[in-house]
Design a protein around this motif. Structure first.
Motif, PDB file in Angstrom:
ATOM      1  N   ASN A 255       6.858  12.189 -65.939  1.00  8.59           N
ATOM      2  CA  ASN A 255       7.162  13.461 -65.526  1.00  8.59           C
ATOM      3  C   ASN A 255       8.376  14.348 -65.945  1.00  8.59           C
ATOM      4  N   ILE A 256       9.546  13.774 -65.862  1.00 13.98           N
ATOM      5  CA  ILE A 256      10.640  14.271 -66.402  1.00 13.98           C
ATOM      6  C   ILE A 256      10.537  14.695 -68.000  1.00 13.98           C
ATOM      7  N   VAL A 257      10.084  13.668 -68.639  1.00 11.74           N
ATOM      8  CA  VAL A 257       9.731  13.656 -70.371  1.00 11.74           C
ATOM      9  C   VAL A 257       8.930  14.957 -70.181  1.00 11.74           C
TER      10      VAL A 257
ATOM     11  N   MET B 144       3.409   7.609 -74.688  1.00 11.31           N
ATOM     12  CA  MET B 144       3.048   6.723 -73.863  1.00 11.31           C
ATOM     13  C   MET B 144       4.442   5.953 -72.990  1.00 11.31           C
ATOM     14  N   SER B 145       4.013   5.906 -71.665  1.00 10.58           N
ATOM     15  CA  SER B 145       5.433   5.627 -70.840  1.00 10.58           C
ATOM     16  C   SER B 145       4.892   4.308 -70.255  1.00 10.58           C
ATOM     17  N   ALA B 146       5.889   3.097 -70.155  1.00 11.13           N
ATOM     18  CA  ALA B 146       5.638   1.979 -69.222  1.00 11.13           C
ATOM     19  C   ALA B 146       6.859   1.460 -68.567  1.00 11.13           C
TER      20      ALA B 146
ATOM     21  N   GLU C 264      -2.222   1.931 -68.907  1.00 14.04           N
ATOM     22  CA  GLU C 264      -3.188   1.309 -67.752  1.00 14.04           C
ATOM     23  C   GLU C 264      -2.294   0.224 -66.846  1.00 14.04           C
ATOM     24  N   GLY C 265      -2.447   0.130 -65.735  1.00 16.93           N
ATOM     25  CA  GLY C 265      -1.807  -0.958 -64.941  1.00 16.93           C
ATOM     26  C   GLY C 265      -0.645  -0.430 -64.293  1.00 16.93           C
ATOM     27  N   ASP C 266      -0.015   0.758 -64.826  1.00 19.75           N
ATOM     28  CA  ASP C 266       1.277   1.005 -64.430  1.00 19.75           C
ATOM     29  C   ASP C 266       1.247   2.522 -63.700  1.00 19.75           C
TER      30      ASP C 266
ATOM     31  N   ASP D  62       5.496   7.217 -62.564  1.00 17.35           N
ATOM     32  CA  ASP D  62       5.431   8.297 -63.092  1.00 17.35           C
ATOM     33  C   ASP D  62       6.707   9.323 -63.086  1.00 17.35           C
ATOM     34  N   ILE D  63       7.783   8.841 -62.446  1.00 16.58           N
ATOM     35  CA  ILE D  63       8.874   9.683 -62.316  1.00 16.58           C
ATOM     36  C   ILE D  63       9.556  10.072 -63.641  1.00 16.58           C
ATOM     37  N   GLY D  64       9.857   8.875 -64.395  1.00 17.85           N
ATOM     38  CA  GLY D  64      10.374   9.139 -65.879  1.00 17.85           C
ATOM     39  C   GLY D  64       9.289  10.019 -66.970  1.00 17.85           C
TER      40      GLY D  64
HETATM   41 CO1  B1M Z   1       8.840  -0.207 -59.720  1.00 16.84          CO
HETATM   42  N1  B1M Z   1       9.583  -1.571 -60.889  1.00 16.84           N
HETATM   43  N2  B1M Z   1       7.285  -1.427 -59.222  1.00 16.84           N
HETATM   44  N3  B1M Z   1       8.270   1.116 -58.158  1.00 16.84           N
HETATM   45  N4  B1M Z   1      10.501   0.531 -59.982  1.00 16.84           N
HETATM   46  C1  B1M Z   1      10.718  -1.274 -61.602  1.00 16.84           C
HETATM   47  C2  B1M Z   1      10.433  -0.598 -62.868  1.00 16.84           C
HETATM   48  C3  B1M Z   1      11.799  -2.537 -61.615  1.00 16.84           C
HETATM   49  C4  B1M Z   1      12.605  -2.458 -62.732  1.00 16.84           C
HETATM   50  C5  B1M Z   1      12.276  -2.920 -60.193  1.00 16.84           C
HETATM   51  C6  B1M Z   1      13.165  -3.759 -60.325  1.00 16.84           C
HETATM   52  O1  B1M Z   1      12.413  -5.132 -60.010  1.00 16.84           O
HETATM   53  N5  B1M Z   1      14.197  -4.103 -60.616  1.00 16.84           N
HETATM   54  C7  B1M Z   1      10.425  -3.565 -61.587  1.00 16.84           C
HETATM   55  C8  B1M Z   1       9.915  -3.926 -63.087  1.00 16.84           C
HETATM   56  C9  B1M Z   1      10.491  -5.395 -63.612  1.00 16.84           C
HETATM   57  C10 B1M Z   1       9.739  -5.573 -65.021  1.00 16.84           C
HETATM   58  O2  B1M Z   1       8.456  -5.450 -65.184  1.00 16.84           O
HETATM   59  N6  B1M Z   1      10.633  -5.961 -65.785  1.00 16.84           N
HETATM   60  C11 B1M Z   1       9.240  -2.846 -60.790  1.00 16.84           C
HETATM   61  C12 B1M Z   1       8.348  -3.473 -60.226  1.00 16.84           C
HETATM   62  C13 B1M Z   1       8.295  -5.035 -60.331  1.00 16.84           C
HETATM   63  C14 B1M Z   1       7.361  -2.669 -59.594  1.00 16.84           C
HETATM   64  C15 B1M Z   1       6.050  -3.370 -58.876  1.00 16.84           C
HETATM   65  C16 B1M Z   1       5.259  -4.509 -59.499  1.00 16.84           C
HETATM   66  C17 B1M Z   1       6.554  -4.029 -57.211  1.00 16.84           C
HETATM   67  C18 B1M Z   1       5.632  -4.662 -56.630  1.00 16.84           C
HETATM   68  O3  B1M Z   1       4.743  -4.059 -56.090  1.00 16.84           O
HETATM   69  N7  B1M Z   1       5.863  -6.043 -56.239  1.00 16.84           N
HETATM   70  C19 B1M Z   1       5.278  -2.102 -58.456  1.00 16.84           C
HETATM   71  C20 B1M Z   1       4.235  -2.140 -59.618  1.00 16.84           C
HETATM   72  C21 B1M Z   1       3.222  -0.898 -59.523  1.00 16.84           C
HETATM   73  C22 B1M Z   1       2.475  -0.525 -60.699  1.00 16.84           C
HETATM   74  O4  B1M Z   1       2.931   0.233 -61.401  1.00 16.84           O
HETATM   75  N8  B1M Z   1       1.276  -1.277 -60.959  1.00 16.84           N
HETATM   76  C23 B1M Z   1       6.220  -0.995 -58.416  1.00 16.84           C
HETATM   77  C24 B1M Z   1       6.165   0.078 -57.760  1.00 16.84           C
HETATM   78  C25 B1M Z   1       7.107   0.948 -57.681  1.00 16.84           C
HETATM   79  C26 B1M Z   1       6.775   2.346 -56.731  1.00 16.84           C
HETATM   80  C27 B1M Z   1       5.293   2.891 -56.804  1.00 16.84           C
HETATM   81  C28 B1M Z   1       7.563   1.941 -55.427  1.00 16.84           C
HETATM   82  C29 B1M Z   1       7.819   2.972 -57.434  1.00 16.84           C
HETATM   83  C30 B1M Z   1       7.510   4.128 -58.242  1.00 16.84           C
HETATM   84  C31 B1M Z   1       6.982   5.681 -57.813  1.00 16.84           C
HETATM   85  C32 B1M Z   1       6.763   6.394 -59.076  1.00 16.84           C
HETATM   86  O5  B1M Z   1       6.919   6.448 -60.414  1.00 16.84           O
HETATM   87  N9  B1M Z   1       5.832   7.685 -58.685  1.00 16.84           N
HETATM   88  C33 B1M Z   1       8.859   2.365 -58.484  1.00 16.84           C
HETATM   89  C34 B1M Z   1       9.892   2.841 -58.655  1.00 16.84           C
HETATM   90  C35 B1M Z   1      10.618   4.108 -58.186  1.00 16.84           C
HETATM   91  C36 B1M Z   1      10.810   2.021 -59.337  1.00 16.84           C
HETATM   92  C37 B1M Z   1      12.426   1.882 -59.889  1.00 16.84           C
HETATM   93  C38 B1M Z   1      13.022   1.587 -58.771  1.00 16.84           C
HETATM   94  C39 B1M Z   1      12.770   3.350 -60.514  1.00 16.84           C
HETATM   95  C40 B1M Z   1      11.896   3.807 -61.657  1.00 16.84           C
HETATM   96  C41 B1M Z   1      12.111   5.176 -61.997  1.00 16.84           C
HETATM   97  O6  B1M Z   1      11.640   6.070 -61.695  1.00 16.84           O
HETATM   98  N10 B1M Z   1      13.453   5.285 -62.671  1.00 16.84           N
HETATM   99  C42 B1M Z   1      12.602   0.738 -61.091  1.00 16.84           C
HETATM  100  C43 B1M Z   1      13.813   0.145 -61.015  1.00 16.84           C
HETATM  101  C44 B1M Z   1      14.804   0.999 -61.890  1.00 16.84           C
HETATM  102  O7  B1M Z   1      14.679   1.477 -62.924  1.00 16.84           O
HETATM  103  N11 B1M Z   1      15.983   0.797 -61.551  1.00 16.84           N
HETATM  104  C45 B1M Z   1      11.255   0.012 -60.805  1.00 16.84           C
HETATM  105  C46 B1M Z   1      14.207   6.864 -63.046  1.00 16.84           C
HETATM  106  C47 B1M Z   1      13.241   7.274 -64.225  1.00 16.84           C
HETATM  107  C48 B1M Z   1      13.906   8.824 -64.362  1.00 16.84           C
HETATM  108  O8  B1M Z   1      13.597   6.566 -65.320  1.00 16.84           O
HETATM  109  O9  B1M Z   1      11.261   5.646 -65.728  1.00 16.84           O
HETATM  110  O10 B1M Z   1      12.942   4.699 -67.066  1.00 16.84           O
HETATM  111  P1  B1M Z   1      12.627   5.901 -66.546  1.00 16.84           P
HETATM  112  O11 B1M Z   1      12.224   7.049 -67.303  1.00 16.84           O
HETATM  113  C49 B1M Z   1      13.427   7.276 -68.321  1.00 16.84           C
HETATM  114  C50 B1M Z   1      13.332   6.808 -69.691  1.00 16.84           C
HETATM  115  O12 B1M Z   1      12.777   5.543 -69.647  1.00 16.84           O
HETATM  116  C51 B1M Z   1      12.540   7.600 -70.477  1.00 16.84           C
HETATM  117  O13 B1M Z   1      12.958   9.097 -69.967  1.00 16.84           O
HETATM  118  C52 B1M Z   1      12.811   8.859 -68.948  1.00 16.84           C
HETATM  119  C53 B1M Z   1      13.834  10.018 -68.321  1.00 16.84           C
HETATM  120  O14 B1M Z   1      15.122  10.082 -68.845  1.00 16.84           O
HETATM  121  N12 B1M Z   1      10.963   7.653 -70.791  1.00 16.84           N
HETATM  122  C54 B1M Z   1      10.421   7.944 -71.758  1.00 16.84           C
HETATM  123  C55 B1M Z   1      10.221   7.361 -69.828  1.00 16.84           C
HETATM  124  N13 B1M Z   1       8.935   7.534 -70.260  1.00 16.84           N
HETATM  125  C56 B1M Z   1       9.046   7.941 -71.490  1.00 16.84           C
HETATM  126  C57 B1M Z   1       8.134   8.305 -72.287  1.00 16.84           C
HETATM  127  C58 B1M Z   1       8.490   8.653 -73.528  1.00 16.84           C
HETATM  128  C59 B1M Z   1       9.968   8.740 -73.965  1.00 16.84           C
HETATM  129  C60 B1M Z   1      11.048   8.515 -73.018  1.00 16.84           C
HETATM  130  O15 B1M Z   1       7.605   9.139 -74.680  1.00 16.84           O
HETATM  131  C61 B1M Z   1       6.436   9.232 -74.436  1.00 16.84           C
END
Ligand code: B1M
Length: 215
Positions: free
Chosen positions: A107-109, A146-148, A98-100, A103-105
């Motif tokens: 969806n890949i999972v 769950m993913s966050a 909730e709140g998040d 979904d790219i990660g």
């Molecule tokens: Co956002 N975002 N974002 N964002 N975003 C981050 C996460 C952030 C780190 C960017 C930054 O500031 N450097 C930061 C979070 C900071 C924090 O909390 N520590 C952030 C922020 C702040 C925000 C907003 C608050 C921005 C704003 O509006 N001010 C906002 C929040 C919206 C919300 O969710 N309520 C927001 C919005 C967005 C977009 C909508 C623009 C977009 C999301 C689009 C989408 O997902 N459809 C977005 C994006 C793209 C990112 C970054 C750039 C990329 C995330 C991503 O897709 N990574 C991200 C910065 C970064 O990571 N460099 C960032 C690629 C993906 C393949 O990796 O998701 O880690 P990941 O998944 C991996 C593993 O983690 C693991 O496997 C996956 C594949 O190997 N994994 C699991 C994931 N889930 C798993 C579950 C499992 C097991 C493994 O078991 C169930």
């Protein structure tokens, strides 16, 4: 002579969907059993790639392209496979908490889990604890995943664990968590049995959790 799946595995690993389709069709025409084509050709291909991804030798785009090749190959097999053959490894209810909205990660999972033989019920993003509970009641999964991606929302994972507990369902499932801010330590701290840092590890972790769950 027994069918050799190594060329098909290689086609999947190379992300060559046309070659994967061709080899699956050839194998079917040569009377190779569909389950063998799946388990000795397509699945090893994606598993080998998972290992390379884990070792940093290939990156996400290659994994996604390989998954596409895998899926294309699976499409050819689907009419010949029983449902249990495809998704025999177990069932996962998956969602971004909730709140998040990230979904790219997730969806890949999901894709990797499906490629790895799991049935996945994907609840999408911004999923409240009650929806996880309802899905567990409805689908009786082995795993709740769950993913966050936000430090603000990762705490909602504890809400889901509590809601499962309150509903008397916590003992019936294993919980796996992941996402950029999530660590094994955090999983231990909140009482989730599983954690994976990437999509390849998620498949291995899900296999481990299902084995433990069914013991
Ligand atoms: Co956002 N975002 N974002 N964002 N975003 C981050 C996460 C952030 C780190 C960017 C930054 O500031 N450097 C930061 C979070 C900071 C924090 O909390 N520590 C952030 C922020 C702040 C925000 C907003 C608050 C921005 C704003 O509006 N001010 C906002 C929040 C919206 C919300 O969710 N309520 C927001 C919005 C967005 C977009 C909508 C623009 C977009 C999301 C689009 C989408 O997902 N459809 C977005 C994006 C793209 C990112 C970054 C750039 C990329 C995330 C991503 O897709 N990574 C991200 C910065 C970064 O990571 N460099 C960032 C690629 C993906 C393949 O990796 O998701 O880690 P990941 O998944 C991996 C593993 O983690 C693991 O496997 C996956 C594949 O190997 N994994 C699991 C994931 N889930 C798993 C579950 C499992 C097991 C493994 O078991 C169930």
């Amino acid at each position: 002579m027994a069918w050799d799946g190594s060329r098909l595995a290689e086609a999947v690993q190379n992300g060559d969907d046309q070659e994967a389709i061709k080899l699956v069709r050839e194998a079917l025409a040569n009377q190779a059993p569909p389950i063998t084509i799946l388990n000795e050709g397509l699945v090893p291909g994606i598993q080998q790639l998972g290992t390379l991804f884990h070792g940093g030798e290939v990156f996400l785009p290659e994994v996604l392209i390989a998954c596409r090749a895998m899926n294309r190959g699976v499409e050819q097999l689907k009419p010949y496979l029983a449902a249990g053959d495809m998704y025999g490894k177990g069932k996962v209810v998956l969602g971004t908490v909730e709140g998040d909205l990230h979904d790219i990660g997730k969806n890949i999972v999901r894709i990797m889990l499906e490629c790895g033989g799991f049935e996945v019920i994907d609840l999408g993003v911004d999923v409240p604890a009650t929806a996880f509970v309802d899905a567990v009641r409805e689908h009786a999964p082995d795993i709740v995943g769950m993913s966050a991606l936000l430090t603000m929302t990762m705490t909602n994972m504890t809400e889901v664990l509590k809601a499962l507990d309150d509903a008397g369902l916590r003992d019936q499932v294993r919980v796996m968590i992941g996402g950029a801010p999530i660590t094994r330590e955090y999983a231990d701290q909140i009482g989730a049995e599983g954690f994976a840092e990437d999509c390849a590890a998620a498949v291995q972790e899900a296999e481990r959790l299902v084995a433990a769950h069914r013991q």
